[in-house]
Design a protein around this motif. Structure first.
Motif, PDB file in Angstrom:
ATOM      1  N   ALA A 141      29.410  42.517  36.239  1.00 59.49           N
ATOM      2  CA  ALA A 141      29.798  43.659  37.366  1.00 59.49           C
ATOM      3  C   ALA A 141      31.098  43.646  37.608  1.00 59.49           C
ATOM      4  CB  ALA A 141      29.092  42.905  38.800  1.00 59.49           C
ATOM      5  N   GLN A 142      31.805  42.410  37.629  1.00 56.49           N
ATOM      6  CA  GLN A 142      33.384  42.382  37.922  1.00 56.49           C
ATOM      7  C   GLN A 142      33.966  42.764  36.549  1.00 56.49           C
ATOM      8  OE1 GLN A 142      33.482  42.246  41.150  1.00 56.49           O
ATOM      9  NE2 GLN A 142      35.255  41.108  41.046  1.00 56.49           N
ATOM     10  N   CYS A 143      33.343  42.512  35.411  1.00 59.54           N
ATOM     11  CA  CYS A 143      34.182  43.026  34.255  1.00 59.54           C
ATOM     12  C   CYS A 143      34.086  44.446  34.344  1.00 59.54           C
ATOM     13  CB  CYS A 143      33.200  42.646  32.974  1.00 59.54           C
ATOM     14  SG  CYS A 143      33.694  43.234  31.473  1.00 59.54           S
ATOM     15  N   SER A 144      33.083  45.152  34.485  1.00 61.31           N
ATOM     16  CA  SER A 144      32.988  46.762  34.731  1.00 61.31           C
ATOM     17  C   SER A 144      33.891  47.079  35.868  1.00 61.31           C
ATOM     18  CB  SER A 144      31.592  46.897  34.962  1.00 61.31           C
ATOM     19  OG  SER A 144      31.696  48.377  34.981  1.00 61.31           O
ATOM     20  N   ALA A 145      34.092  46.380  37.056  1.00 61.08           N
ATOM     21  CA  ALA A 145      34.921  46.690  38.141  1.00 61.08           C
ATOM     22  C   ALA A 145      36.327  46.741  37.621  1.00 61.08           C
ATOM     23  CB  ALA A 145      34.578  46.095  39.266  1.00 61.08           C
ATOM     24  N   HIS A 146      36.774  45.905  36.394  1.00 64.01           N
ATOM     25  CA  HIS A 146      38.098  45.756  35.907  1.00 64.01           C
ATOM     26  C   HIS A 146      38.447  46.666  34.948  1.00 64.01           C
ATOM     27  CE1 HIS A 146      39.943  42.844  38.595  1.00 64.01           C
ATOM     28  NE2 HIS A 146      38.608  42.216  39.020  1.00 64.01           N
ATOM     29  N   SER A 187      43.315  39.886  35.244  1.00 60.66           N
ATOM     30  CA  SER A 187      43.129  39.856  36.551  1.00 60.66           C
ATOM     31  C   SER A 187      41.722  39.612  36.866  1.00 60.66           C
ATOM     32  CB  SER A 187      43.474  41.502  37.030  1.00 60.66           C
ATOM     33  OG  SER A 187      44.849  41.655  36.995  1.00 60.66           O
ATOM     34  N   PHE A 188      40.706  40.101  35.900  1.00 61.45           N
ATOM     35  CA  PHE A 188      39.180  39.837  35.823  1.00 61.45           C
ATOM     36  C   PHE A 188      39.065  38.158  35.774  1.00 61.45           C
ATOM     37  CE2 PHE A 188      35.921  38.174  33.289  1.00 61.45           C
ATOM     38  CZ  PHE A 188      34.717  38.334  34.152  1.00 61.45           C
ATOM     39  N   ALA A 189      39.862  37.523  34.709  1.00 51.98           N
ATOM     40  CA  ALA A 189      39.579  36.135  34.498  1.00 51.98           C
ATOM     41  C   ALA A 189      39.927  35.430  35.812  1.00 51.98           C
ATOM     42  CB  ALA A 189      40.617  35.839  33.240  1.00 51.98           C
ATOM     43  N   GLY A 212      55.154  38.799  34.776  1.00 51.34           N
ATOM     44  CA  GLY A 212      55.999  39.755  35.621  1.00 51.34           C
ATOM     45  C   GLY A 212      55.076  40.580  36.134  1.00 51.34           C
ATOM     46  N   LYS A 213      53.603  40.877  35.697  1.00 52.34           N
ATOM     47  CA  LYS A 213      53.047  41.872  36.095  1.00 52.34           C
ATOM     48  C   LYS A 213      51.880  41.332  37.083  1.00 52.34           C
ATOM     49  CE  LYS A 213      53.852  44.736  32.276  1.00 52.34           C
ATOM     50  NZ  LYS A 213      53.381  45.242  31.150  1.00 52.34           N
ATOM     51  N   LEU A 214      51.572  40.059  36.905  1.00 50.54           N
ATOM     52  CA  LEU A 214      50.525  39.438  38.009  1.00 50.54           C
ATOM     53  C   LEU A 214      50.917  38.173  38.219  1.00 50.54           C
ATOM     54  CD1 LEU A 214      47.315  39.626  35.406  1.00 50.54           C
ATOM     55  CD2 LEU A 214      47.808  41.052  37.623  1.00 50.54           C
ATOM     56  N   ALA A 215      50.552  37.832  39.386  1.00 52.60           N
ATOM     57  CA  ALA A 215      50.788  36.716  39.958  1.00 52.60           C
ATOM     58  C   ALA A 215      50.099  35.277  39.667  1.00 52.60           C
ATOM     59  CB  ALA A 215      50.841  36.577  41.476  1.00 52.60           C
ATOM     60  N   PHE A 216      50.740  34.433  38.797  1.00 49.39           N
ATOM     61  CA  PHE A 216      49.870  33.263  38.436  1.00 49.39           C
ATOM     62  C   PHE A 216      50.864  32.199  37.851  1.00 49.39           C
ATOM     63  CE2 PHE A 216      50.943  35.795  34.581  1.00 49.39           C
ATOM     64  CZ  PHE A 216      51.241  34.863  33.651  1.00 49.39           C
ATOM     65  N   TYR A 243      47.726  27.414  29.459  1.00 48.36           N
ATOM     66  CA  TYR A 243      47.124  27.086  30.706  1.00 48.36           C
ATOM     67  C   TYR A 243      47.228  27.720  31.847  1.00 48.36           C
ATOM     68  CZ  TYR A 243      45.341  23.915  26.963  1.00 48.36           C
ATOM     69  OH  TYR A 243      44.977  23.096  25.704  1.00 48.36           O
ATOM     70  N   LEU A 244      46.293  28.505  32.607  1.00 48.72           N
ATOM     71  CA  LEU A 244      46.599  29.274  33.767  1.00 48.72           C
ATOM     72  C   LEU A 244      45.956  28.280  34.805  1.00 48.72           C
ATOM     73  CD1 LEU A 244      47.315  31.643  32.061  1.00 48.72           C
ATOM     74  CD2 LEU A 244      46.334  33.079  33.776  1.00 48.72           C
ATOM     75  N   HIS A 245      46.521  28.407  35.838  1.00 46.78           N
ATOM     76  CA  HIS A 245      46.315  27.778  37.248  1.00 46.78           C
ATOM     77  C   HIS A 245      46.212  28.504  38.473  1.00 46.78           C
ATOM     78  CE1 HIS A 245      50.203  25.822  36.345  1.00 46.78           C
ATOM     79  NE2 HIS A 245      49.702  25.558  35.267  1.00 46.78           N
ATOM     80  N   PRO A 246      45.811  29.667  38.545  1.00 51.02           N
ATOM     81  CA  PRO A 246      45.764  30.576  39.545  1.00 51.02           C
ATOM     82  C   PRO A 246      45.287  29.725  40.865  1.00 51.02           C
ATOM     83  CG  PRO A 246      44.005  31.311  38.405  1.00 51.02           C
ATOM     84  CD  PRO A 246      44.557  30.099  37.677  1.00 51.02           C
ATOM     85  N   ARG A 247      46.275  29.628  41.967  1.00 50.86           N
ATOM     86  CA  ARG A 247      46.063  29.239  43.136  1.00 50.86           C
ATOM     87  C   ARG A 247      44.732  27.927  43.077  1.00 50.86           C
ATOM     88  NH1 ARG A 247      46.042  34.566  44.623  1.00 50.86           N
ATOM     89  NH2 ARG A 247      43.923  34.419  44.859  1.00 50.86           N
ATOM     90  N   GLY A 248      45.008  26.826  42.714  1.00 51.62           N
ATOM     91  CA  GLY A 248      44.164  25.858  42.860  1.00 51.62           C
ATOM     92  C   GLY A 248      43.569  25.364  41.405  1.00 51.62           C
TER      93      GLY A 248
END
Length: 188
Positions: free
Chosen positions: A32-37, A61-63, A134-138, A159-164
Protein backbone atom coordinates in the motif's frame (compact mmCIF):
# COMPACT_ATOMS: atom_id res chain seq x y z
CA UNK A 1 14.38 -2.29 -4.17
CA UNK A 2 14.31 -5.53 -2.21
CA UNK A 3 12.88 -6.13 1.25
CA UNK A 4 13.22 -9.12 3.54
CA UNK A 5 12.16 -10.12 7.06
CA UNK A 6 15.03 -10.69 9.49
CA UNK A 7 14.97 -14.17 11.06
CA UNK A 8 11.92 -15.31 9.08
CA UNK A 9 12.76 -19.03 9.07
CA UNK A 10 13.26 -19.11 12.85
CA UNK A 11 9.99 -17.26 13.43
CA UNK A 12 8.06 -19.67 11.22
CA UNK A 13 9.64 -22.64 12.98
CA UNK A 14 8.63 -21.24 16.40
CA UNK A 15 5.09 -20.07 15.49
CA UNK A 16 4.16 -20.74 11.89
CA UNK A 17 0.62 -19.33 11.92
CA UNK A 18 1.48 -16.24 13.96
CA UNK A 19 4.61 -15.47 11.93
CA UNK A 20 2.80 -15.83 8.62
CA UNK A 21 -0.01 -13.55 9.81
CA UNK A 22 2.42 -10.84 10.97
CA UNK A 23 4.52 -11.07 7.80
CA UNK A 24 1.42 -10.95 5.57
CA UNK A 25 0.19 -7.83 7.38
CA UNK A 26 3.58 -6.10 6.98
CA UNK A 27 3.84 -6.99 3.29
CA UNK A 28 0.30 -5.69 2.68
CA UNK A 29 1.26 -2.43 4.40
CA UNK A 30 4.42 -2.20 2.29
CA UNK A 31 2.46 -2.77 -0.93
CA UNK A 32 0.00 0.00 0.00
CA UNK A 33 2.77 2.45 0.92
CA UNK A 34 4.74 1.53 -2.20
CA UNK A 35 1.74 2.44 -4.35
CA UNK A 36 1.23 5.67 -2.40
CA UNK A 37 4.84 6.61 -3.25
CA UNK A 38 4.37 5.94 -6.96
CA UNK A 39 5.99 2.52 -6.89
CA UNK A 40 5.00 -0.90 -8.08
CA UNK A 41 5.28 -4.26 -6.35
CA UNK A 42 6.84 -6.55 -8.93
CA UNK A 43 7.24 -9.77 -7.00
CA UNK A 44 6.69 -11.38 -3.62
CA UNK A 45 9.19 -13.94 -2.33
CA UNK A 46 7.45 -15.28 0.78
CA UNK A 47 8.87 -12.86 3.34
CA UNK A 48 10.10 -10.18 0.97
CA UNK A 49 9.17 -7.95 -1.91
CA UNK A 50 10.77 -6.66 -5.08
CA UNK A 51 9.60 -3.09 -5.65
CA UNK A 52 10.28 -0.63 -8.46
CA UNK A 53 9.99 3.15 -8.57
CA UNK A 54 10.51 5.62 -11.39
CA UNK A 55 12.07 8.08 -8.93
CA UNK A 56 14.95 7.48 -6.54
CA UNK A 57 13.53 10.10 -4.15
CA UNK A 58 10.18 8.28 -4.07
CA UNK A 59 11.93 4.95 -3.50
CA UNK A 60 14.01 6.18 -0.59
CA UNK A 61 11.11 8.16 0.89
CA UNK A 62 9.13 4.93 0.95
CA UNK A 63 12.00 2.96 2.51
CA UNK A 64 12.61 5.54 5.25
CA UNK A 65 8.92 5.98 6.09
CA UNK A 66 8.13 2.25 6.23
CA UNK A 67 11.16 1.47 8.39
CA UNK A 68 10.28 4.29 10.78
CA UNK A 69 6.66 3.10 10.94
CA UNK A 70 7.71 -0.47 11.72
CA UNK A 71 10.25 0.76 14.28
CA UNK A 72 7.56 2.76 16.14
CA UNK A 73 5.22 -0.22 16.03
CA UNK A 74 7.90 -2.56 17.38
CA UNK A 75 8.52 -0.31 20.39
CA UNK A 76 5.01 -1.16 21.62
CA UNK A 77 5.32 -4.93 21.04
CA UNK A 78 6.85 -7.69 23.11
CA UNK A 79 10.14 -9.07 21.75
CA UNK A 80 8.51 -12.19 20.26
CA UNK A 81 5.93 -10.19 18.30
CA UNK A 82 8.35 -7.83 16.56
CA UNK A 83 9.25 -8.01 12.90
CA UNK A 84 12.28 -6.28 11.46
CA UNK A 85 12.87 -5.79 7.77
CA UNK A 86 15.99 -5.14 5.73
CA UNK A 87 15.76 -2.94 2.65
CA UNK A 88 18.27 -2.61 -0.20
CA UNK A 89 17.97 0.17 -2.79
CA UNK A 90 19.93 0.56 -6.01
CA UNK A 91 19.60 2.74 -9.09
CA UNK A 92 20.47 0.76 -12.16
CA UNK A 93 19.47 -0.49 -15.54
CA UNK A 94 17.00 -3.36 -15.63
CA UNK A 95 15.62 -5.51 -18.41
CA UNK A 96 11.94 -6.27 -18.81
CA UNK A 97 11.55 -9.86 -19.90
CA UNK A 98 8.71 -11.06 -22.17
CA UNK A 99 6.86 -12.53 -19.16
CA UNK A 100 6.88 -9.09 -17.46
CA UNK A 101 9.56 -9.85 -14.88
CA UNK A 102 12.61 -7.66 -14.44
CA UNK A 103 16.15 -8.97 -14.57
CA UNK A 104 19.69 -7.73 -14.96
CA UNK A 105 22.55 -6.24 -13.03
CA UNK A 106 20.40 -3.58 -11.37
CA UNK A 107 18.10 -6.24 -9.91
CA UNK A 108 21.02 -8.38 -8.71
CA UNK A 109 22.72 -5.43 -7.06
CA UNK A 110 19.57 -4.34 -5.20
CA UNK A 111 19.16 -7.89 -3.93
CA UNK A 112 22.72 -8.00 -2.60
CA UNK A 113 22.32 -4.62 -0.91
CA UNK A 114 19.22 -5.85 0.91
CA UNK A 115 21.21 -8.72 2.40
CA UNK A 116 23.81 -6.25 3.65
CA UNK A 117 21.31 -3.96 5.38
CA UNK A 118 21.18 -4.09 9.18
CA UNK A 119 18.00 -5.38 10.84
CA UNK A 120 15.48 -2.55 10.67
CA UNK A 121 17.78 -0.63 8.34
CA UNK A 122 18.39 0.39 4.76
CA UNK A 123 21.43 -0.16 2.58
CA UNK A 124 21.83 1.98 -0.54
CA UNK A 125 24.36 2.16 -3.33
CA UNK A 126 26.52 5.21 -3.99
CA UNK A 127 24.38 5.95 -7.06
CA UNK A 128 21.27 6.24 -4.89
CA UNK A 129 23.11 8.35 -2.30
CA UNK A 130 24.36 10.77 -4.96
CA UNK A 131 20.87 11.11 -6.43
CA UNK A 132 19.00 11.81 -3.18
CA UNK A 133 21.64 13.67 -1.17
CA UNK A 134 20.26 17.12 -0.37
CA UNK A 135 16.74 16.15 -1.45
CA UNK A 136 15.73 14.07 1.58
CA UNK A 137 16.45 14.38 5.29
CA UNK A 138 18.41 11.36 6.47
CA UNK A 139 21.61 10.36 8.17
CA UNK A 140 23.90 7.86 6.53
CA UNK A 141 27.15 6.10 7.28
CA UNK A 142 29.52 5.35 4.44
CA UNK A 143 30.47 1.68 4.70
CA UNK A 144 32.99 1.79 1.89
CA UNK A 145 33.21 -0.40 -1.19
CA UNK A 146 31.73 -3.84 -0.54
CA UNK A 147 32.19 -6.98 -2.60
CA UNK A 148 29.10 -9.06 -3.29
CA UNK A 149 28.60 -12.54 -4.68
CA UNK A 150 28.41 -12.58 -8.49
CA UNK A 151 28.89 -8.79 -8.76
CA UNK A 152 32.14 -8.07 -10.62
CA UNK A 153 33.23 -4.83 -8.97
CA UNK A 154 32.93 -3.66 -5.35
CA UNK A 155 30.00 -1.30 -4.78
CA UNK A 156 30.32 1.74 -2.51
CA UNK A 157 27.47 1.43 0.00
CA UNK A 158 25.79 3.57 2.63
CA UNK A 159 23.73 2.55 5.66
CA UNK A 160 20.81 4.83 6.39
CA UNK A 161 19.61 5.59 9.84
CA UNK A 162 16.64 7.92 9.59
CA UNK A 163 15.71 9.24 13.06
CA UNK A 164 16.51 6.28 15.25
CA UNK A 165 17.95 3.75 12.83
CA UNK A 166 21.45 4.80 13.90
CA UNK A 167 21.75 1.88 16.34
CA UNK A 168 20.78 -0.59 13.63
CA UNK A 169 23.24 0.92 11.18
CA UNK A 170 26.07 0.88 13.71
CA UNK A 171 25.70 -2.88 14.10
CA UNK A 172 25.56 -3.52 10.33
CA UNK A 173 27.72 -6.26 8.89
CA UNK A 174 28.03 -6.84 5.13
CA UNK A 175 26.54 -10.01 3.72
CA UNK A 176 28.77 -11.37 1.57
CA UNK A 177 18.44 -17.93 -27.81
CA UNK A 178 17.69 -14.48 -26.53
CA UNK A 179 14.10 -13.49 -25.82
CA UNK A 180 12.99 -10.01 -26.76
CA UNK A 181 13.72 -7.63 -23.90
CA UNK A 182 12.81 -4.03 -23.22
CA UNK A 183 14.83 -1.69 -21.05
CA UNK A 184 13.05 0.24 -18.32
CA UNK A 185 14.45 3.13 -16.32
CA UNK A 186 13.44 2.00 -12.85
CA UNK A 187 14.89 2.11 -9.40
CA UNK A 188 14.91 -1.41 -7.94
Amino acid sequence: MFTDVVGYSSMVRADEVGALERVSADLARMRAQCSAHGGECLNSMGDGLMLAFSSTVQALSFAIEIQEEFMRRNEALAEGGRLQHRIGVHLGDVLKMPDGTLAGDGVNTASRLEGSAPPGGICISQMVYDTVNGKLAFEATFAGPKSFKNIADPIPVWYLHPRGLAAAAASAKPAPTKPAIRRRGLVV
